[in-house]
Design a protein around this motif. Structure first.
Motif, PDB file in Angstrom:
ATOM      1  N   GLY A  24       0.821  -1.208   0.000  1.00 39.04           N
ATOM      2  CA  GLY A  24       0.000   0.000   0.000  1.00 39.04           C
ATOM      3  C   GLY A  24       0.848   1.247   0.000  1.00 39.04           C
ATOM      4  N   ASN A  25       0.566   2.161   0.927  1.00 40.23           N
ATOM      5  CA  ASN A  25       1.328   3.408   1.030  1.00 40.23           C
ATOM      6  C   ASN A  25       2.611   3.260   1.830  1.00 40.23           C
ATOM      7  N   ILE A  36       2.838  10.054   7.531  1.00 41.00           N
ATOM      8  CA  ILE A  36       1.783   9.433   8.333  1.00 41.00           C
ATOM      9  C   ILE A  36       0.857  10.529   8.858  1.00 41.00           C
ATOM     10  N   HIS A  37      -0.409  10.464   8.443  1.00 44.28           N
ATOM     11  CA  HIS A  37      -1.377  11.490   8.842  1.00 44.28           C
ATOM     12  C   HIS A  37      -2.542  10.910   9.626  1.00 44.28           C
ATOM     13  N   GLY A  57      -3.056   2.129  14.983  1.00 47.38           N
ATOM     14  CA  GLY A  57      -4.364   2.668  14.644  1.00 47.38           C
ATOM     15  C   GLY A  57      -4.353   3.266  13.243  1.00 47.38           C
ATOM     16  N   LEU A  58      -3.461   2.763  12.395  1.00 49.74           N
ATOM     17  CA  LEU A  58      -3.352   3.240  11.014  1.00 49.74           C
ATOM     18  C   LEU A  58      -4.463   2.618  10.167  1.00 49.74           C
ATOM     19  N   PRO A  59      -4.737   3.171   9.003  1.00 51.01           N
ATOM     20  CA  PRO A  59      -5.761   2.570   8.147  1.00 51.01           C
ATOM     21  C   PRO A  59      -5.449   1.092   7.896  1.00 51.01           C
ATOM     22  N   ASP A  81       9.954  14.555  16.252  1.00 50.34           N
ATOM     23  CA  ASP A  81       9.261  15.572  15.460  1.00 50.34           C
ATOM     24  C   ASP A  81       8.527  14.859  14.336  1.00 50.34           C
ATOM     25  N   PRO A  82       7.187  14.967  14.274  1.00 51.35           N
ATOM     26  CA  PRO A  82       6.437  14.259  13.237  1.00 51.35           C
ATOM     27  C   PRO A  82       6.779  14.711  11.817  1.00 51.35           C
ATOM     28  N   LYS A  83       7.477  15.832  11.671  1.00 50.54           N
ATOM     29  CA  LYS A  83       7.868  16.301  10.340  1.00 50.54           C
ATOM     30  C   LYS A  83       9.224  15.743   9.922  1.00 50.54           C
ATOM     31  N   THR A  84       9.833  14.949  10.758  1.00 53.71           N
ATOM     32  CA  THR A  84      11.147  14.395  10.460  1.00 53.71           C
ATOM     33  C   THR A  84      11.071  13.423   9.285  1.00 53.71           C
TER      34      THR A  84
END
Length: 161
Positions: A24-25, A36-37, A57-59, A81-84
């Motif tokens: 998948g992704n 990851i959003h 808890g991902l899709p 940092d989630p933007k890493t």
């Protein structure tokens, strides 16, 4: 002349089967924590002592007719940092109500024949990734690990479980 070369090049490409580098992704060498959003992500420590980010808890992903919970692990040092650009280092699929035959068929469709089979385990490997499937890991549940080949120690640990 250029047209002939283009046709020959396209014909050669049609026969080549592309090896999967994930599902998948989730692609090893491409997916990072910044992509990851959905789900929840939190710091964790891997069994070898490395710091990582665990996302759960991902899709879900369908494994045959069953739904698999998805957990993803990213190699990251604090601060988190989630933007890493922390790379994906493991993907786990937890299939509840698992039919071992159905899960094995699904895996074979994606990764071909296993490189090794044991009583309740099967392993796949290509140029990009290693897959370890516990069919079942416990009654009514299958656990499927996908890791990039760079994760040799973790692959060995999973095989030794």
């Amino acid at each position: 002349m250029k047209g002939l070369l283009l046709v020959a090049a396209l014909a050669a490409c049609d026969g080549a089967k592309v090896e999967p580098n994930g599902l998948g992704n989730y692609r090893f060498g491409h997916t990072t924590i910044a992509g990851i959003h959905d789900g929840n992500c939190q710091p964790t420590e891997l069994r070898d002592g490395r710091k990582a980010i665990w996302c759960f808890g991902l899709p879900p992903i369908k494994v045959g007719k069953r739904v698999a919970e998805v957990d993803a692990y990213f190699n990251a040092m604090p601060p988190f940092d989630p933007k890493t650009t922390a790379p994906l280092i493991e993907l786990q699929l937890k299939v509840r109500g698992c039919s071992e035959d159905e899960a094995e068929r699904w895996l074979r469709e994606r990764f071909g024949p296993p490189i090794e089979s044991k009583s309740t385990r099967e392993y796949w490997k290509n140029s990009f990734l290693w897959v370890g499937a516990f069919l079942p890991s416990e009654p009514g549940r299958c656990l499927i690990h996908l890791l990039p080949l760079s994760e040799n120690a973790e692959i060995d640990r999973i095989k030794a479980e």
